[in-house]
Design a protein around this motif. Structure first.
Motif, PDB file in Angstrom:
ATOM      1  N   LEU A  41      15.974  -0.536 -31.699  1.00 23.15           N
ATOM      2  CA  LEU A  41      15.453   0.835 -31.818  1.00 23.15           C
ATOM      3  C   LEU A  41      16.465   1.908 -31.446  1.00 23.15           C
ATOM      4  O   LEU A  41      16.233   3.083 -31.716  1.00 23.15           O
ATOM      5  N   GLN A  42      17.561   1.542 -30.787  1.00 26.20           N
ATOM      6  CA  GLN A  42      18.590   2.529 -30.400  1.00 26.20           C
ATOM      7  C   GLN A  42      17.973   3.716 -29.668  1.00 26.20           C
ATOM      8  O   GLN A  42      18.127   4.869 -30.067  1.00 26.20           O
ATOM      9  N   VAL A  43      17.251   3.423 -28.612  1.00 26.62           N
ATOM     10  CA  VAL A  43      16.592   4.455 -27.821  1.00 26.62           C
ATOM     11  C   VAL A  43      17.623   5.161 -26.953  1.00 26.62           C
ATOM     12  O   VAL A  43      18.403   4.522 -26.259  1.00 26.62           O
ATOM     13  N   GLU A  44      17.615   6.466 -27.019  1.00 29.86           N
ATOM     14  CA  GLU A  44      18.533   7.256 -26.205  1.00 29.86           C
ATOM     15  C   GLU A  44      17.767   7.868 -25.043  1.00 29.86           C
ATOM     16  O   GLU A  44      16.742   8.526 -25.260  1.00 29.86           O
ATOM     17  N   GLN A  45      18.249   7.640 -23.847  1.00 27.98           N
ATOM     18  CA  GLN A  45      17.612   8.244 -22.675  1.00 27.98           C
ATOM     19  C   GLN A  45      17.967   9.733 -22.674  1.00 27.98           C
ATOM     20  O   GLN A  45      19.139  10.109 -22.707  1.00 27.98           O
ATOM     21  N   THR A  46      16.961  10.601 -22.653  1.00 29.21           N
ATOM     22  CA  THR A  46      17.201  12.040 -22.754  1.00 29.21           C
ATOM     23  C   THR A  46      16.986  12.767 -21.432  1.00 29.21           C
ATOM     24  O   THR A  46      17.141  13.989 -21.362  1.00 29.21           O
ATOM     25  N   SER A  47      16.605  12.012 -20.406  1.00 27.31           N
ATOM     26  CA  SER A  47      16.527  12.625 -19.081  1.00 27.31           C
ATOM     27  C   SER A  47      16.968  11.587 -18.061  1.00 27.31           C
ATOM     28  O   SER A  47      17.008  10.389 -18.360  1.00 27.31           O
ATOM     29  N   GLU A  48      17.263  12.048 -16.882  1.00 23.66           N
ATOM     30  CA  GLU A  48      17.491  11.117 -15.786  1.00 23.66           C
ATOM     31  C   GLU A  48      16.150  10.485 -15.416  1.00 23.66           C
ATOM     32  O   GLU A  48      15.097  10.957 -15.840  1.00 23.66           O
ATOM     33  N   VAL A  49      16.186   9.436 -14.629  1.00 21.83           N
ATOM     34  CA  VAL A  49      14.948   8.890 -14.072  1.00 21.83           C
ATOM     35  C   VAL A  49      14.534   9.860 -12.966  1.00 21.83           C
ATOM     36  O   VAL A  49      15.135   9.900 -11.898  1.00 21.83           O
ATOM     37  N   GLU A  50      13.534  10.677 -13.271  1.00 15.97           N
ATOM     38  CA  GLU A  50      13.169  11.757 -12.366  1.00 15.97           C
ATOM     39  C   GLU A  50      12.053  11.316 -11.431  1.00 15.97           C
ATOM     40  O   GLU A  50      11.169  10.554 -11.816  1.00 15.97           O
ATOM     41  N   GLN A  51      12.084  11.858 -10.248  1.00 16.69           N
ATOM     42  CA  GLN A  51      10.945  11.664  -9.352  1.00 16.69           C
ATOM     43  C   GLN A  51       9.910  12.710  -9.703  1.00 16.69           C
ATOM     44  O   GLN A  51      10.245  13.873  -9.885  1.00 16.69           O
ATOM     45  N   HIS A  52       8.672  12.289  -9.790  1.00 18.69           N
ATOM     46  CA  HIS A  52       7.623  13.196 -10.256  1.00 18.69           C
ATOM     47  C   HIS A  52       7.532  14.431  -9.375  1.00 18.69           C
ATOM     48  O   HIS A  52       7.278  15.520  -9.846  1.00 18.69           O
ATOM     49  N   LYS A  53       7.769  14.268  -8.087  1.00 15.83           N
ATOM     50  CA  LYS A  53       7.620  15.403  -7.178  1.00 15.83           C
ATOM     51  C   LYS A  53       8.643  16.498  -7.461  1.00 15.83           C
ATOM     52  O   LYS A  53       8.506  17.612  -6.988  1.00 15.83           O
ATOM     53  N   ASP A  54       9.673  16.193  -8.243  1.00 20.75           N
ATOM     54  CA  ASP A  54      10.674  17.200  -8.580  1.00 20.75           C
ATOM     55  C   ASP A  54      10.199  18.157  -9.664  1.00 20.75           C
ATOM     56  O   ASP A  54      10.952  19.004 -10.114  1.00 20.75           O
TER      57      ASP A  54
ATOM     58  N   LEU B 104       4.096   0.368 -32.825  1.00 21.59           N
ATOM     59  CA  LEU B 104       3.858  -1.073 -32.942  1.00 21.59           C
ATOM     60  C   LEU B 104       5.047  -1.860 -32.414  1.00 21.59           C
ATOM     61  O   LEU B 104       4.878  -2.874 -31.720  1.00 21.59           O
ATOM     62  N   GLN B 105       6.247  -1.402 -32.728  1.00 24.05           N
ATOM     63  CA  GLN B 105       7.431  -2.115 -32.269  1.00 24.05           C
ATOM     64  C   GLN B 105       7.572  -1.990 -30.753  1.00 24.05           C
ATOM     65  O   GLN B 105       7.903  -2.969 -30.078  1.00 24.05           O
ATOM     66  N   VAL B 106       7.294  -0.816 -30.224  1.00 22.59           N
ATOM     67  CA  VAL B 106       7.351  -0.631 -28.770  1.00 22.59           C
ATOM     68  C   VAL B 106       6.349  -1.565 -28.089  1.00 22.59           C
ATOM     69  O   VAL B 106       6.668  -2.223 -27.099  1.00 22.59           O
ATOM     70  N   ARG B 107       5.161  -1.648 -28.650  1.00 23.01           N
ATOM     71  CA  ARG B 107       4.135  -2.509 -28.056  1.00 23.01           C
ATOM     72  C   ARG B 107       4.584  -3.964 -28.043  1.00 23.01           C
ATOM     73  O   ARG B 107       4.396  -4.675 -27.048  1.00 23.01           O
ATOM     74  N   GLU B 108       5.187  -4.419 -29.110  1.00 24.13           N
ATOM     75  CA  GLU B 108       5.647  -5.800 -29.168  1.00 24.13           C
ATOM     76  C   GLU B 108       6.736  -6.075 -28.142  1.00 24.13           C
ATOM     77  O   GLU B 108       6.737  -7.125 -27.491  1.00 24.13           O
ATOM     78  N   VAL B 109       7.644  -5.130 -27.991  1.00 28.24           N
ATOM     79  CA  VAL B 109       8.697  -5.296 -26.985  1.00 28.24           C
ATOM     80  C   VAL B 109       8.082  -5.367 -25.588  1.00 28.24           C
ATOM     81  O   VAL B 109       8.458  -6.204 -24.768  1.00 28.24           O
TER      82      VAL B 109
END
Lengths: 71, 140
Positions: A41-54, B104-109
């Motif tokens: 899927l080539q997912v790109e992270q678009t934010s840091e892992v944020e703490q919700h309280k921030d 659907l693909q996210v769910r499978e992963v």
């Protein structure tokens, strides 16, 4: 650890870790994003892992408009 | 699900290019058929050759390649209007289908990661905009 993954229109994804420590949430999140990438899927992270309280902006669910589906 | 339960929040995105890849020619052909049937065409004239899908509706000829819709039509206001209507409808339907295929693909992963995954369709408030979304809950 309970994790919620929101898939929004236009390919947007938000990953919520609902329990544990920040480090645990960050590790789970990285694991999920790595798995999604490994699936092609080539997912790109678009934010840091944020703490919700921030106060990071995120989706809010309208509880009255949910339809639960099976596993 | 009060959001103050969340410990961490991370945003990510899949590019338009990847979303378009999810729309195989076979999927595009079916989407176009569904749209034309919705417009009253009982036997839609839809054809697929390689990665290109073509369709004809009255005086309008549609060509869809890489999820982009191109319409050609006879010189009449009615044909122009029909072309615009069909282009919008097909573009919207392809976008919705891409979102569904991604979910659907996210769910499978996630299933492969954590086993049981609970799926919900919800309406979310995303920075002031109401959007339909899929939510997958799992334990890992």
């Amino acid at each position: 650890m309970k994790i919620r993954v929101f898939v929004l229109p236009g390919g947007k994804i938000q990953v919520f870790a609902d329990e544990g420590t920040y480090e645990e949430g960050a590790e789970r999140t990285r694991r999920i994003l790595a798995a999604l990438n490994a699936s092609g899927l080539q997912v790109e992270q678009t934010s840091e892992v944020e703490q919700h309280k921030d106060g990071v902006s995120h989706v809010h669910v309208h509880q009255t408009q949910t339809q639960q589906q099976g596993h | 699900m009060p959001c103050n339960l969340a410990v961490t929040i991370t945003k990510a995105a899949v590019s338009d290019k990847i979303l378009r890849k999810l729309l195989t020619p076979e999927v595009v052909e079916q989407v176009v058929r569904n749209v034309l049937q919705g417009e009253g065409e009982t036997s839609p004239a839809v054809y697929r050759a390689g990665s290109v899908v073509t369709a004809t509706s009255g005086a309008v000829r549609l060509t869809i390649h890489d999820a982009k819709v191109n319409a050609s039509y006879s010189r009449s206001p009615a044909a122009a209007q029909q072309a615009e209507k069909l282009t919008s409808a097909i573009t919207a339907a392809l976008s919705t289908m891409a979102d569904t295929l991604l979910a659907l693909q996210v769910r499978e992963v996630l299933r492969m990661l954590g086993g049981a995954v609970t799926t919900q369709s919800v309406v979310v408030d995303n920075e002031g905009q109401h959007q339909q979304a899929h939510v997958f809950s799992l334990e890992i």
